[in-house]
Design a protein around this motif. Structure first.
Motif, short mmCIF file in Angstrom:
data_model
loop_
_atom_site.label_atom_id
_atom_site.label_comp_id
_atom_site.label_asym_id
_atom_site.label_seq_id
_atom_site.Cartn_x
_atom_site.Cartn_y
_atom_site.Cartn_z
N LYS A 184 2.57 -7.19 -46.71
CA LYS A 184 3.89 -7.42 -45.48
C LYS A 184 4.95 -6.17 -45.46
N ALA A 185 4.77 -5.73 -44.97
CA ALA A 185 5.65 -4.88 -44.19
C ALA A 185 6.75 -4.80 -43.53
N GLU A 186 7.89 -4.70 -43.07
CA GLU A 186 9.38 -4.83 -42.39
C GLU A 186 9.37 -3.79 -41.66
N PHE A 187 9.49 -4.47 -40.51
CA PHE A 187 9.94 -3.37 -38.98
C PHE A 187 11.24 -3.30 -38.41
N ASN A 188 11.31 -2.12 -37.90
CA ASN A 188 12.32 -1.56 -37.65
C ASN A 188 12.40 -0.99 -36.14
N LEU A 189 12.53 -1.69 -35.09
CA LEU A 189 11.57 -1.94 -33.98
C LEU A 189 12.98 -0.24 -33.18
N LEU A 190 12.46 0.82 -33.16
CA LEU A 190 13.02 1.61 -32.15
C LEU A 190 12.53 1.72 -30.78
N ILE A 191 13.63 1.28 -29.64
CA ILE A 191 12.82 1.47 -28.24
C ILE A 191 14.01 1.50 -27.49
N GLU A 192 13.92 2.17 -26.41
CA GLU A 192 14.96 2.44 -25.23
C GLU A 192 15.32 1.69 -24.80
N LEU A 193 16.09 1.19 -24.39
CA LEU A 193 17.16 0.08 -23.68
C LEU A 193 17.39 0.95 -22.04
N PRO A 194 16.05 1.30 -20.77
CA PRO A 194 16.67 2.58 -20.20
C PRO A 194 17.67 1.61 -19.24
N GLU A 195 18.26 2.08 -18.26
CA GLU A 195 19.08 2.00 -17.39
C GLU A 195 17.97 0.82 -16.56
N TYR A 196 19.38 0.17 -16.10
CA TYR A 196 18.65 -0.53 -14.34
C TYR A 196 18.36 -0.19 -13.74
N LYS A 197 17.58 0.09 -12.40
CA LYS A 197 17.46 0.78 -11.22
C LYS A 197 16.62 0.33 -10.27
N ALA A 198 17.25 0.43 -9.71
CA ALA A 198 15.88 0.15 -8.10
C ALA A 198 14.42 0.16 -8.26
N PRO A 199 13.39 -0.42 -8.30
CA PRO A 199 12.41 0.42 -8.38
C PRO A 199 11.77 1.18 -7.29
N SER A 200 10.90 2.43 -7.67
CA SER A 200 10.91 3.46 -6.80
C SER A 200 9.41 3.51 -6.11
N ALA A 201 9.58 2.71 -4.78
CA ALA A 201 9.07 2.54 -3.65
C ALA A 201 7.59 3.34 -4.33
N ARG A 202 7.51 4.30 -4.17
CA ARG A 202 6.20 5.61 -4.34
C ARG A 202 5.52 5.09 -5.72
N THR A 203 6.77 4.56 -6.80
CA THR A 203 5.78 4.46 -8.04
C THR A 203 5.21 2.94 -7.60
N ILE A 204 5.43 2.49 -7.54
CA ILE A 204 5.36 0.48 -7.38
C ILE A 204 3.95 0.81 -6.16
N ALA A 205 3.89 1.65 -6.09
CA ALA A 205 2.58 2.08 -4.38
C ALA A 205 2.03 2.63 -5.27
N ILE A 206 1.67 3.47 -6.15
CA ILE A 206 0.44 3.80 -6.83
C ILE A 206 0.56 2.84 -8.56
N TYR A 207 1.47 2.34 -9.12
CA TYR A 207 0.74 1.51 -10.06
C TYR A 207 -0.24 0.44 -9.02
N VAL A 208 -0.03 -0.17 -8.01
CA VAL A 208 -0.70 -0.91 -6.73
C VAL A 208 -1.99 -0.86 -6.56
N TRP A 209 -1.84 0.29 -6.16
CA TRP A 209 -3.01 1.03 -5.45
C TRP A 209 -4.45 1.46 -6.84
N GLU A 210 -3.54 1.42 -7.64
CA GLU A 210 -4.35 1.77 -9.19
C GLU A 210 -4.98 0.29 -9.60
N LYS A 211 -4.60 -0.54 -9.42
CA LYS A 211 -4.52 -2.04 -9.96
C LYS A 211 -5.69 -2.69 -8.99
N VAL A 212 -5.48 -2.64 -8.11
CA VAL A 212 -6.35 -2.77 -6.87
C VAL A 212 -7.14 -2.27 -6.64
#
Length: 684
Positions: free
Chosen positions: A491-519
Motif C-alpha cells: 500500500k502506498a500513500e499519495f500526495n496529489l500535486l495538481i495545478e488549479l488554473p484560474e477559471y476563464k471564459a472558454p476559448s471558442a477556437r479551443t472548443i471548436a478544435i476539441y469537438v471537431w476532433e471528437k466528431v
C-alpha cells in the motif's frame, strides 16, 4: 539566403497555456485540455519565421525535471538530448510563484531559455503588475509577455528565440545580494554567474562533485547541473554518471535544494510582483463552493447530471431530424435500386445492412456533439482539475491518487485517450490499476445504447435511467479499486500535486478544435469499423448452411447466438438476437445499436416508428423494462472495444494483463447483471 532551422522545445507546468501557444504558431488541431496529463507525448509542428524554419516541439506539462512521472521523463530526456536549440518556458503569469520552480531548473541546465509569461490579462484583471525589467535581471534570461489565446506577443517571442539561440556569454544576473556576496567565501562570484545560488555549504559540495565530474567526464555538458542532481540523490544521473566521493560525503540534499529554490522564488516575487494582495480572485471565491470538503462531490455529480440532461434532451430533439433524414435516404436508395432491377440480396445489403447499420449510428451524432461540447466547456473553463482535487480524498481511500481520476473523467468521452492519460501516474502499479478500472466509465460509444433502450422502455424516466449508468460506472470503478487495495500488500500513500488554473471564459477556437476532433473520430468510426461490422452482421444474418436465406432463424448468426444463450439466461438476456448484438459490440459499442437494426429488420431503428417496432418485437419475446436495464448494465461493464484493448496492450506492454482485463470485465459484467436481474425480479 538559405533558411536555417531552429528547434524549439515548449515546456511549462500543466495548465499554463503551453499547448494553446503551440497551436497559435503551428495551427495544429491538437486537443487543448485544461488539466494535467493530457499531452503525454511530445508533438511536433513547424512554421516559417523570417529566414528561419522553426521546428516546435510541444512537450508534456511538468512541474519539475525530477523524473517522478512519465511526463517528466519525456520532457527531461528531450531537453537533455541536445537536440533543442532554445527552450520556451511557458509560465502562467497569474500563478508565477508556482511556475518559477521549473524555470529555475531549466536555467540551471545551461541551455538557452526564454520565459514566455502567458495569461497576463488575468494578472491585470486581478489588479496586479509584474516588473518586466527586474524579472529578467534576476533570472538572467529574456522574459516576454504573451497571450496565447489572443495571439499577442507571438512575433516578439520568436524574435527573442532567434536572437537567444546562439548566445555564448552568460547574461549578467543582477541580484543586489550585497550582504550575501560579501559573506560568501567563494573565490569566484556565484551571484554574478548564476541565477540560482545556494548556501555556502551546498555550493562547496557542488564544487567538489563538479571537479570530480570534470576529471572523469570531461565531455559532459554542464557539470554544475549534473553535480546538483547528484547532490540531490537523483537516481537517473547517479546511475549514468557514477563518481567516487569521500566516504563521509552525503548526497541527500534534495529537500534543502528545493527549499532554497523556493526561498529565492519568494525573493523574486517580492521584488517583481506588485499589488499581489490588492483584491481576492474570483477563482478563490468560486472554489469555496466547488472544492468545498462537503459540497465538492455533490456539485460534481450535479454538473455531470446537467451535462447529461443537455445531451439527452437537446440532443434527442436534434436526433429526430437526423432520423428523418436517414429514413429519406434509405427509402430513396431502396426505391432507386429496386427500380433499376438490382438483385434483392444486394438491395438488402445496402439498405438493411449498410444504411441501416451506419445510419442508425449517425442518428446519434447530435447527442455525441452536445456531450463533447459540454465536456470541452468544462475542460477549458478550468473545472476538470477541480474534479480530480475533489476526488483526491475518495481516491486515496481506495488506493489511487486523485490524479488517477483524470483518466477516469476522460473515460466519459473515450476510453482510448483515457487509458493513454494513465501515463501521468508515477508508478507502473498505479497505472495498471487505473487502466483496469477506467473502461468501466461510460464512454460516448455506449451513449447510443443508453438512449435507445431507455427511451423505448422507461418513458418519462428515460434520462434518469440513462444517467444512472454513468453513476454506476463511476461507483463500480471506485469499488473495484478499493477491493484491489484491500488485497494489495504494498500500500502506498499519495500526495496529489495538481495545478488549479484560474477559471476563464472558454476559448471558442479551443472548443471548436476539441469537438471537431471528437466528431471526426466518431464519423471515421462510422465509416470504417461500423461500416465493416454492419456488412459482417448482414452476412451472418442472411446466410446459413444452405446459402442466402430470408429466414433469419436459419442464419449463421442465429446458430452462434443459440449456442451461447444459456450463459445469458440468468441475466435476463437469454435471446439469441441480443447475444449476437453484444458479440458484435466488441468491435465498437455503437455496433450494438446498428446490430439491433439489422437483427430485427428495422430500417431506421432510432426513429420514433423504428423504436416502437423494436420495442414491440422485443416485448413479444418477453423482453421488458428489467431486461432493458440489465442490457444497459451489461453493455456498461463488459469487454471494452477492440481499440481500447489495443491501447491497453500498448500502454501495459503485456498480453497477459490485457487478457486479465478482458476476463475481469466479462466476469464483473455477468455477476453484476445477474444480481440486478435476480433481485429486480423479486420486486417487479
Amino acid at each position: 539566403m538559405n533558411n536555417k532551422q531552429v528547434q524549439v522545445g515548449f515546456m511549462g507546468n500543466p495548465n499554463c497555456g503551453k499547448t494553446t501557444l503551440f497551436n497559435a504558431y503551428t495551427g495544429a488541431n491538437l486537443k487543448v485540455a485544461n488539466w494535467p496529463g493530457v499531452t503525454v507525448e511530445k508533438v511536433e509542428g513547424s512554421f516559417k519565421y523570417k529566414d528561419y524554419n522553426m521546428k516546435l516541439v510541444d512537450l508534456p506539462g511538468t512541474y519539475s525535471l525530477t523524473s517522478y512521472t512519465m511526463e517528466e521523463q519525456v520532457s527531461r530526456e528531450y531537453v537533455m538530448s541536445g537536440g533543442v536549440d532554445v527552450i520556451i518556458d511557458v509560465a502562467d503569469a497569474s500563478a508565477l510563484e508556482r511556475n518559477l520552480y521549473l524555470t529555475l531548473q531549466l536555467i540551471e541546465l545551461g541551455r538557452p531559455v526564454v520565459l514566455a509569461l502567458n495569461m497576463m490579462d488575468i494578472v491585470e484583471k486581478r489588479g496586479m503588475e509584474i516588473d518586466l525589467h527586474r524579472l529578467p535581471e534576476m533570472l538572467g534570461i529574456p522574459v516576454i509577455p504573451v497571450s496565447a489565446r489572443k495571439k499577442k506577443g507571438l512575433d516578439i517571442l520568436m524574435h527573442a528565440v532567434v536572437h537567444h539561440k546562439d548566445r555564448e556569454e552568460i547574461t549578467p544576473v543582477i541580484h543586489h545580494h550585497v550582504e550575501r556576496e560579501l559573506e560568501s567565501r567563494h573565490a569566484h562570484d556565484h551571484h554574478k554567474e548564476f541565477a540560482m545560488v545556494y548556501s555556502d555549504e551546498i555550493e562547496d559540495k557542488i564544487d567538489i562533485i563538479k571537479e570530480k565530474l570534470k576529471v572523469k567526464y570531461p565531455e559532459m555538458y554542464n557539470h554544475r547541473w549534473h553535480a546538483i542532481k547528484i547532490l540531490e540523490g537523483d537516481r537517473a544521473v547517479t546511475d549514468q554518471y557514477p563518481v567516487e566521493l569521500p566516504e563521509d560525503f552525503k548526497c541527500d540534499y534534495e529537500k534543502e535544494i528545493i527549499n532554497e529554490k523556493y526561498n529565492f522564488i519568494d525573493e523574486i516575487i517580492s521584488e517583481v510582483l506588485v499589488n499581489k494582495d490588492k483584491k481576492e480572485a474570483s477563482t478563490d471565491r468560486v472554489d469555496r463552493i466547488l472544492t468545498n470538503r462537503w459540497l465538492g462531490f455533490p456539485v460534481f455529480l450535479g454538473i455531470m447530471a446537467l451535462v447529461f440532461l443537455l445531451t439527452f434532451t437537446l440532443g434527442d430533439w436534434l436526433k429526430d431530424y437526423m432520423s428523418l433524414f436517414i429514413s429519406w435516404v434509405s427509402e430513396s436508395v431502396q426505391a432507386g435500386m429496386t427500380g433499376a432491377g438490382v438483385n434483392a440480396a444486394v438491395v438488402s445489403l445496402v439498405v438493411d445492412g449498410i444504411i441501416s447499420g451506419v445510419g442508425g449510428i449517425l442518428t446519434f451524432l447530435p447527442n455525441i456533439f452536445i456531450l463533447f461540447l459540454a465536456l470541452a466547456f468544462l475542460e477549458d473553463s478550468g473545472y476538470m482539475s477541480r474534479a480530480a482535487y475533489v476526488m483526491d480524498g475518495i481516491m486515496g481511500k481506495v488506493g489511487l491518487s486523485g490524479r488517477a481520476f483524470i483518466p477516469m473523467i476522460l473515460g466519459f468521452g473515450c476510453s482510448v485517450p483515457a487509458i493513454m492519460a494513465s501515463r501521468a501516474l508515477e508508478n507502473r502499479r498505479d497505472r495498471l490499476k487505473t487502466m483496469l478500472v477506467t473502461p468501466l466509465m461510460s464512454c460516448s460509444a455506449r451513449l447510443p445504447i443508453y438512449v435507445l433502450f431507455s427511451q423505448m422502455f422507461f418513458g418519462e424516466h428515460a434520462m434518469i435511467a440513462a444517467y444512472s449508468m454513468y453513476v454506476i460506472g463511476l461507483l463500480m470503478a471506485i469499488l473495484v479499486a478499493f477491493i484491489i487495495h484491500l488485497f494489495d500488500k504494498r500500500k502506498a500513500e499519495f500526495n496529489l500535486l495538481i495545478e488549479l488554473p484560474e477559471y476563464k471564459a472558454p476559448s471558442a477556437r479551443t472548443i471548436a478544435i476539441y469537438v471537431w476532433e471528437k466528431v471526426k473520430d466518431y464519423l471515421t468510426k462510422a465509416g470504417t469499423t461500423i461500416f465493416i461490422a454492419s456488412i459482417v452482421m448482414w452476412f451472418l444474418l442472411n446466410f446459413g448452411a444452405g446459402g442466402y436465406t430470408s429466414d433469419i432463424t436459419q442464419s449463421f448468426g442465429s446458430a452462434v447466438g443459440r449456442v451461447i444463450v444459456p450463459l445469458f439466461q440468468p441475466l435476463g438476456l437469454g435471446y439469441w438476437q441480443i447475444v449476437v448484438a453484444l458479440i458484435a459490440g466488441v468491435s465498437a459499442k455503437e455496433v450494438v445499436v446498428s446490430s439491433c437494426s439489422v437483427l430485427f429488420g428495422i430500417g431506421n431503428v432510432t426513429s420514433q416508428a423504428g423504436m416502437m417496432n423494436l420495442s414491440t418485437a422485443l416485448g413479444g419475446m418477453g423482453f421488458g423494462t428489467l431486461n432493458a436495464y440489465c442490457m444497459m448494465i451489461f453493455c456498461l461493464l463488459y469487454i471494452p472495444c477492440i481499440a481500447t484493448l489495443a491501447t491497453i496492450k500498448r500502454e501495459s506492454g503485456s498480453w497477459k494483463f490485457t487478457g486479465v482485463c478482458v476476463a475481469f470485465q466479462l466476469l464483473l459484467a455477468w455477476f453484476v447483471t445477474f444480481l440486478v436481474y435476480q433481485i429486480g425480479g423479486v420486486f417487479l
